[in-house]
Design a protein around this motif. Structure first.
Motif, PDB file in Angstrom:
ATOM      1  N   UNK A 143      -7.367 -37.105  51.128  1.00 26.17           N
ATOM      2  CA  UNK A 143      -6.093 -36.400  51.252  1.00 26.17           C
ATOM      3  C   UNK A 143      -5.692 -35.928  49.856  1.00 26.17           C
ATOM      4  N   UNK A 144      -5.016 -34.793  49.826  1.00 23.44           N
ATOM      5  CA  UNK A 144      -4.602 -34.256  48.538  1.00 23.44           C
ATOM      6  C   UNK A 144      -4.195 -32.807  48.692  1.00 23.44           C
ATOM      7  N   UNK A 145      -4.404 -32.016  47.636  1.00 27.46           N
ATOM      8  CA  UNK A 145      -3.949 -30.621  47.666  1.00 27.46           C
ATOM      9  C   UNK A 145      -4.909 -29.767  46.857  1.00 27.46           C
ATOM     10  N   UNK A 146      -4.821 -28.467  47.099  1.00 28.82           N
ATOM     11  CA  UNK A 146      -5.723 -27.555  46.401  1.00 28.82           C
ATOM     12  C   UNK A 146      -5.343 -27.467  44.932  1.00 28.82           C
ATOM     13  N   UNK A 147      -6.357 -27.512  44.096  1.00 26.36           N
ATOM     14  CA  UNK A 147      -6.126 -27.332  42.663  1.00 26.36           C
ATOM     15  C   UNK A 147      -5.476 -25.966  42.392  1.00 26.36           C
ATOM     16  N   UNK A 148      -5.820 -24.969  43.187  1.00 26.53           N
ATOM     17  CA  UNK A 148      -5.265 -23.625  42.963  1.00 26.53           C
ATOM     18  C   UNK A 148      -3.738 -23.629  43.056  1.00 26.53           C
ATOM     19  N   UNK A 149      -3.197 -24.399  44.001  1.00 26.96           N
ATOM     20  CA  UNK A 149      -1.741 -24.456  44.156  1.00 26.96           C
ATOM     21  C   UNK A 149      -1.085 -25.043  42.923  1.00 26.96           C
ATOM     22  N   UNK A 150      -1.689 -26.085  42.371  1.00 33.03           N
ATOM     23  CA  UNK A 150      -1.153 -26.696  41.157  1.00 33.03           C
ATOM     24  C   UNK A 150      -1.238 -25.719  39.985  1.00 33.03           C
ATOM     25  N   UNK A 151      -2.361 -25.033  39.861  1.00 29.87           N
ATOM     26  CA  UNK A 151      -2.511 -24.104  38.736  1.00 29.87           C
ATOM     27  C   UNK A 151      -1.508 -22.960  38.846  1.00 29.87           C
ATOM     28  N   UNK A 152      -1.237 -22.527  40.077  1.00 32.19           N
ATOM     29  CA  UNK A 152      -0.223 -21.478  40.254  1.00 32.19           C
ATOM     30  C   UNK A 152       1.137 -21.982  39.792  1.00 32.19           C
ATOM     31  N   UNK A 153       1.458 -23.202  40.148  1.00 33.10           N
ATOM     32  CA  UNK A 153       2.748 -23.773  39.755  1.00 33.10           C
ATOM     33  C   UNK A 153       2.833 -23.924  38.229  1.00 33.10           C
ATOM     34  N   UNK A 154       1.717 -24.286  37.603  1.00 25.10           N
ATOM     35  CA  UNK A 154       1.735 -24.490  36.152  1.00 25.10           C
ATOM     36  C   UNK A 154       1.754 -23.157  35.401  1.00 25.10           C
ATOM     37  N   UNK A 155       1.275 -22.103  36.048  1.00 30.66           N
ATOM     38  CA  UNK A 155       1.316 -20.780  35.434  1.00 30.66           C
ATOM     39  C   UNK A 155       0.215 -20.573  34.410  1.00 30.66           C
ATOM     40  N   UNK A 156      -0.975 -20.244  34.899  1.00 31.17           N
ATOM     41  CA  UNK A 156      -2.123 -20.039  34.007  1.00 31.17           C
ATOM     42  C   UNK A 156      -1.972 -18.694  33.298  1.00 31.17           C
ATOM     43  N   UNK A 157      -2.051 -18.706  31.981  1.00 36.09           N
ATOM     44  CA  UNK A 157      -1.942 -17.448  31.227  1.00 36.09           C
ATOM     45  C   UNK A 157      -3.218 -16.622  31.412  1.00 36.09           C
ATOM     46  N   UNK A 158      -3.075 -15.294  31.347  1.00 36.34           N
ATOM     47  CA  UNK A 158      -4.247 -14.447  31.609  1.00 36.34           C
ATOM     48  C   UNK A 158      -5.418 -14.699  30.658  1.00 36.34           C
ATOM     49  N   UNK A 159      -5.154 -15.192  29.450  1.00 33.58           N
ATOM     50  CA  UNK A 159      -6.259 -15.428  28.500  1.00 33.58           C
ATOM     51  C   UNK A 159      -7.083 -16.655  28.860  1.00 33.58           C
ATOM     52  N   UNK A 160      -6.545 -17.525  29.712  1.00 33.65           N
ATOM     53  CA  UNK A 160      -7.265 -18.768  30.034  1.00 33.65           C
ATOM     54  C   UNK A 160      -8.530 -18.464  30.826  1.00 33.65           C
ATOM     55  N   UNK A 161      -9.617 -19.094  30.424  1.00 39.85           N
ATOM     56  CA  UNK A 161     -10.888 -18.899  31.137  1.00 39.85           C
ATOM     57  C   UNK A 161     -11.399 -20.177  31.782  1.00 39.85           C
ATOM     58  N   UNK A 162     -10.913 -21.304  31.299  1.00 39.30           N
ATOM     59  CA  UNK A 162     -11.404 -22.606  31.779  1.00 39.30           C
ATOM     60  C   UNK A 162     -10.232 -23.567  31.939  1.00 39.30           C
TER      61      UNK A 162
END
Ligand code: MTE
Length: 299
Positions: free
Chosen positions: A128-147
């Motif tokens: 049980x858990x959640x998608x990493x993508x949802x967390x990254x959206x909430x944290x706000x990944x800057x466009x320069x981030x690659x990893x």
């Protein structure tokens, strides 16, 4: 420190496939549990999950020792409450988040995933858990981030394996951003409907089902967004044996053993080796991430 294959090319002893009575009972319990968990997510496999006992007594978690039974024996020493996760780097909302704040707003769901260790054993696990993508959206990944880089907890007073050995702590892992945003990339907080057991990576771990198990880092305390390929534990220890990508690939053998087949733990009466699938069977969802890459080189 290195991984130990369960079998080498020439060393397949049929006796090892015979199961004792306890394993048989655990296997049938897993079969009975299957309907309750099946079909909860389009990303779940309908293969029967391993028993809770299989999943929590045969672990790799070098912070607690090198034996498969060490985590079950020693992980109870780890304090998991309070717990915080530091988020830093190329991100709009950095900070030190309590676990509750980190996961707030993320829909918890169940994912039954195949799990394939680089040592050539495998299980089926109802997380049980959640998608990493949802967390990254909430944290706000800057466009320069690659990893995205992951670090796990360092606490030698509670983790006996951190007082020696050849791993430089913390245990580190990483994903490319497009891998991390794939819907299969998952943050697990539970197992079989219960909070994640400590030997399984409580209170929060990564699960990347198309990659070898070592990518799925346990007990996360730092998530960093970066434009450089992160340093990762196994690539640092043995770069000729373990790469950054670590995609499950039956066609690219480990230098010391074949990756063409695997032993499904707790396989019941019909235990034996099964064929390993490209991307652990998740190719439809992830193969396009690697178009144009030579996966024998980017191993
Ligand atoms: N995470 C941490 N922090 N420390 C570890 O030693 N081992 C990895 C991965 N995550 C490890 C870790 C390896 S090698 C594997 S195969 C999986 O955890 C095992 O997960 P499991 O014990 O839940 O099956």
């Amino acid at each position: 420190m290195t991984f130990t294959p369960e079998y080498t090319r020439d060393d397949v002893t049929p006796q090892r496939f015979f199961l004792n009575r306890r394993q048989l009972i655990a296997g049938s319990a897993a079969l009975m549990a299957a309907p309750a968990f099946a079909g909860t997510s389009p990303y779940s496999t309908d293969e029967p999950p391993n028993s809770l006992e299989d999943i929590t007594t045969y672990n790799n978690y070098y912070e607690f020792g090198y034996d498969k039974t060490d985590p079950a024996e020693y992980a109870s020493a780890l304090t998991i409450d309070p717990w915080s996760v530091t988020v830093d780097g190329l991100v709009d909302n950095p900070g030190k988040y309590s676990l509750a704040d980190l996961i707030a707003g993320q829909p918890i769901e169940e994912r039954i995933y195949r799990f394939r260790c680089v040592e050539a054993w495998s299980m089926v696990v109802p997380w049980q858990g959640f998608q990493l993508s949802g967390l990254l959206q909430k944290l706000g990944v800057k466009p320069e981030a690659k990893y995205v880089a992951f670090e796990t907890v360092v606490r030698p007073s509670e983790m006996r394996g951190q007082n020696g050995g050849s791993i430089e702590w913390p245990y580190r892992e990483g994903l490319r951003i497009d891998e991390a945003m794939n819907p299969l990339a998952f943050m697990a907080t539970g197992l079989y409907g219960q909070p994640l057991p400590k030997q399984s990576g409580a209170p929060i771990r990564l699960v990347v089902p198309w990659k070898y198990g070592f990518k799925s880092a346990k007990a996360l305390v730092r998530i960093s967004l970066t434009d450089q390929e992160p340093v990762t534990t196994w690539k640092t220890l043995a770069p000729n044996e373990y790469g950054f990508y670590a995609n499950v690939n039956p066609e690219v053998d480990h230098p010391r053993w074949s990756q063409a087949t695997e032993r499904r733990i707790g396989g019941g009466l019909f235990a034996g080796r099964i064929d390993t699938q490209m991307f652990n069977g998740y190719g439809d969802q992830v193969a396009s991430l690697y178009s144009g890459q030579d996966l024998a080189k980017d191993y």
